[in-house]
Design a protein around this motif. Structure first.
Motif, PDB file in Angstrom:
ATOM      1  N   ALA A  95      42.284  57.269  77.280  1.00 27.19           N
ATOM      2  CA  ALA A  95      40.262  57.649  77.595  1.00 27.19           C
ATOM      3  C   ALA A  95      40.437  57.407  76.115  1.00 27.19           C
ATOM      4  O   ALA A  95      39.900  58.165  75.460  1.00 27.19           O
ATOM      5  CB  ALA A  95      41.262  59.406  78.230  1.00 27.19           C
ATOM      6  N   GLN A  96      42.041  58.285  75.105  1.00 28.80           N
ATOM      7  CA  GLN A  96      41.279  58.848  73.690  1.00 28.80           C
ATOM      8  C   GLN A  96      41.365  57.539  72.765  1.00 28.80           C
ATOM      9  O   GLN A  96      40.791  58.598  71.452  1.00 28.80           O
ATOM     10  CB  GLN A  96      43.357  59.219  73.478  1.00 28.80           C
ATOM     11  N   THR A  97      41.616  56.815  73.272  1.00 23.42           N
ATOM     12  CA  THR A  97      41.258  55.732  72.109  1.00 23.42           C
ATOM     13  C   THR A  97      40.172  54.647  72.707  1.00 23.42           C
ATOM     14  O   THR A  97      39.429  53.943  72.368  1.00 23.42           O
ATOM     15  CB  THR A  97      42.653  54.644  72.382  1.00 23.42           C
ATOM     16  N   GLN A  98      39.468  55.556  73.786  1.00 25.89           N
ATOM     17  CA  GLN A  98      38.301  54.539  74.256  1.00 25.89           C
ATOM     18  C   GLN A  98      38.995  53.707  75.147  1.00 25.89           C
ATOM     19  O   GLN A  98      36.827  52.307  74.978  1.00 25.89           O
ATOM     20  CB  GLN A  98      37.526  55.147  73.305  1.00 25.89           C
ATOM     21  N   LEU A  99      39.828  52.894  75.078  1.00 22.54           N
ATOM     22  CA  LEU A  99      39.802  51.170  75.281  1.00 22.54           C
ATOM     23  C   LEU A  99      39.496  51.019  77.341  1.00 22.54           C
ATOM     24  O   LEU A  99      40.183  52.118  77.962  1.00 22.54           O
ATOM     25  CB  LEU A  99      41.309  50.797  75.195  1.00 22.54           C
ATOM     26  N   THR A 100      40.006  50.566  77.288  1.00 22.48           N
ATOM     27  CA  THR A 100      39.841  49.848  79.260  1.00 22.48           C
ATOM     28  C   THR A 100      41.440  50.617  79.742  1.00 22.48           C
ATOM     29  O   THR A 100      42.762  50.065  78.867  1.00 22.48           O
ATOM     30  CB  THR A 100      40.040  49.057  79.547  1.00 22.48           C
ATOM     31  N   ARG A 121      47.090  45.457  77.522  1.00 27.26           N
ATOM     32  CA  ARG A 121      47.793  44.736  76.381  1.00 27.26           C
ATOM     33  C   ARG A 121      47.851  45.414  74.807  1.00 27.26           C
ATOM     34  O   ARG A 121      48.910  45.321  74.441  1.00 27.26           O
ATOM     35  CB  ARG A 121      46.613  43.874  76.049  1.00 27.26           C
ATOM     36  N   VAL A 122      47.126  45.981  74.371  1.00 25.56           N
ATOM     37  CA  VAL A 122      47.935  47.180  73.224  1.00 25.56           C
ATOM     38  C   VAL A 122      49.800  47.511  73.640  1.00 25.56           C
ATOM     39  O   VAL A 122      50.306  47.542  72.625  1.00 25.56           O
ATOM     40  CB  VAL A 122      47.520  47.870  72.482  1.00 25.56           C
ATOM     41  N   PRO A 129      34.461  63.006  74.815  1.00 29.24           N
ATOM     42  CA  PRO A 129      34.895  64.637  76.089  1.00 29.24           C
ATOM     43  C   PRO A 129      36.074  64.042  76.019  1.00 29.24           C
ATOM     44  O   PRO A 129      37.554  65.173  75.969  1.00 29.24           O
ATOM     45  CB  PRO A 129      34.625  64.713  76.856  1.00 29.24           C
ATOM     46  N   GLY A 130      36.967  62.685  76.489  1.00 28.08           N
ATOM     47  CA  GLY A 130      38.545  62.291  76.347  1.00 28.08           C
ATOM     48  C   GLY A 130      39.532  62.420  75.460  1.00 28.08           C
ATOM     49  O   GLY A 130      40.607  61.888  75.618  1.00 28.08           O
ATOM     50  N   ALA A 131      38.809  62.167  74.467  1.00 31.65           N
ATOM     51  CA  ALA A 131      39.483  61.984  72.936  1.00 31.65           C
ATOM     52  C   ALA A 131      40.802  62.840  72.724  1.00 31.65           C
ATOM     53  O   ALA A 131      41.115  61.799  71.950  1.00 31.65           O
ATOM     54  CB  ALA A 131      38.595  62.303  72.246  1.00 31.65           C
TER      55      ALA A 131
END
Length: 166
Positions: free
Chosen positions: A50-55, A61-62, A136-138
């Motif tokens: 959520a913070q990185t806005q990645l799935t 994977r990261v 908002p999840g950042a």
């Protein structure tokens, strides 16, 4: 929006150059910086996504890459067996200590030194307002057992937002 995009992509290019010299991508740096700013240097994988806005698969994977490099480890969540934490290792902290001085210099050279203190504060306040509305999840999940807390980028480092979003 065009001006904001041009500034963002220009800064991103400068950050990418500096990070590449340390064998790190922007998204890997963002994950490590977010972990380093979190209590106990850890976040639930879902909060990190959520913070990185990645799935969730993207963050997996990261974190897999960072784990293979010894910079992060996974830890089971005692409260929720479906969740796990990404935890920064000592090697991850050492890597950040290696990377951050140059990264901060890039920020100073291409961003903060070009604005007066008043301009910088006004810009950061404005960006927080927009960020909080659109992402908002950042800042979610910063505290492991007691719930979300604000881990605002600028407030933790004193130099503004250091990690562009992927």
């Amino acid at each position: 929006m065009g001006l904001l995009t041009e500034a963002f992509t220009g800064l991103t290019a400068r950050f990418s150059e500096q990070l590449a010299s340390h064998g790190m991508s922007i998204v890997e740096f963002e994950v490590l910086i977010r972990l380093s700013r979190s209590p106990e240097s850890q976040l639930r994988m879902t909060d990190l996504a959520a913070q990185t806005q990645l799935t969730t698969s993207g963050i997996t994977r990261v974190v897999d890459r960072l784990e293979r490099g010894g910079l992060v480890r996974r830890e089971a969540c005692a409260a929720d067996r479906r969740s796990s934490f990404a935890v920064m290792t000592d090697a991850g902290r050492a890597r950040m200590e290696e990377v951050l001085p140059g990264h901060i210099e890039v920020i100073k050279h291409w961003f903060t030194s070009r604005l007066t203190p008043e301009q910088l504060e006004q810009l950061l306040d404005s960006l927080r307002t927009v960020r909080d509305a659109v992402r908002p999840g950042a800042v979610s999940g910063a505290i492991r057992s007691t719930g979300p807390a604000d881990t605002d980028d600028a407030d933790k480092t004193g130099n503004g937002s250091v990690a562009p979003s992927a």
